[in-house]
Design an enzyme around this catalytic site. Sequence first.
Site, PDB file in Angstrom:
ATOM      1  N   ASP A   1      17.982  20.604  24.666  1.00  0.00           N
ATOM      2  CA  ASP A   1      17.265  20.393  25.913  1.00  0.00           C
ATOM      3  C   ASP A   1      18.141  19.500  26.791  1.00  0.00           C
ATOM      4  O   ASP A   1      19.333  19.373  26.536  1.00  0.00           O
ATOM      5  CB  ASP A   1      15.864  19.828  25.665  1.00  0.00           C
ATOM      6  CG  ASP A   1      15.862  18.446  25.029  1.00  0.00           C
ATOM      7  OD1 ASP A   1      16.948  17.822  24.893  1.00  0.00           O
ATOM      8  OD2 ASP A   1      14.777  17.976  24.659  1.00  0.00           O
TER       9      ASP A   1
ATOM     10  N   HIS B   1      23.711  19.248  14.277  1.00  0.00           N
ATOM     11  CA  HIS B   1      24.016  17.817  14.420  1.00  0.00           C
ATOM     12  C   HIS B   1      24.021  17.159  13.036  1.00  0.00           C
ATOM     13  O   HIS B   1      23.109  17.386  12.239  1.00  0.00           O
ATOM     14  CB  HIS B   1      22.960  17.144  15.310  1.00  0.00           C
ATOM     15  CG  HIS B   1      23.239  15.708  15.558  1.00  0.00           C
ATOM     16  ND1 HIS B   1      24.190  15.282  16.464  1.00  0.00           N
ATOM     17  CD2 HIS B   1      22.707  14.596  15.005  1.00  0.00           C
ATOM     18  CE1 HIS B   1      24.224  13.960  16.455  1.00  0.00           C
ATOM     19  NE2 HIS B   1      23.335  13.518  15.577  1.00  0.00           N
TER      20      HIS B   1
ATOM     21  N   ASN C   1      22.036  23.660  18.457  1.00  0.00           N
ATOM     22  CA  ASN C   1      23.085  22.722  18.071  1.00  0.00           C
ATOM     23  C   ASN C   1      22.938  22.373  16.595  1.00  0.00           C
ATOM     24  O   ASN C   1      21.831  22.328  16.066  1.00  0.00           O
ATOM     25  CB  ASN C   1      22.981  21.440  18.911  1.00  0.00           C
ATOM     26  CG  ASN C   1      24.115  20.474  18.630  1.00  0.00           C
ATOM     27  OD1 ASN C   1      25.256  20.868  18.476  1.00  0.00           O
ATOM     28  ND2 ASN C   1      23.793  19.192  18.576  1.00  0.00           N
TER      29      ASN C   1
END
Length: 180
Positions: free
Chosen positions: A145, A113, A111
């Site tokens: 996760d 972010h 990801n």
Amino acid sequence: MAPSPVRIGALASGNGSNLQAIVDQCDSGAIPGKVVLVLSDKRNAGALQRAADHGIPHRFIDPGLFSDRGMYDTNLVEELLKAKVDLVVLAGYMRLVSDQFVDTFPNRVMNIHPSLLPAFPGLHVQRQALEHGARFSGCTVHFVDKGLDTGPIIQQAVVPILPDDTVETLSKRILREEHR
């Protein structure tokens, strides 16, 4: 014999500028991979047009057609497995993925972010940083996760917060670092 490029599946909800940066880096050889599928939860996501412009298979999958998030994610997983992806990137994807999704691709979901995690997980992070009075913000690439923006950090870039910053000006500077 050279190793095969990493087959990347991307999930995106928006304009697709992070997707474009990934495609460009793959094309230049900086990332030893190839984006082989783009999926979006938004019918008019700019990411879908960017995928089309590059001849990348792409698809809108309407979350409203599924009774719950798990069933939606099952459909995403099926599409990604059919495309034989090695790595999944969340490039401006604005939905949480289910535990089942993470379990299917352990340590293979990344990801991008827009904060220096662990500070300011979730949404509206630039506003959070400004309201908190932070002096620095930035962006984080991390493995996904089962927590909210809690996975192992891969890389971070720091962006100073200027005295006259707004959510928009800070977001723009952070986005430049995300693309890098």
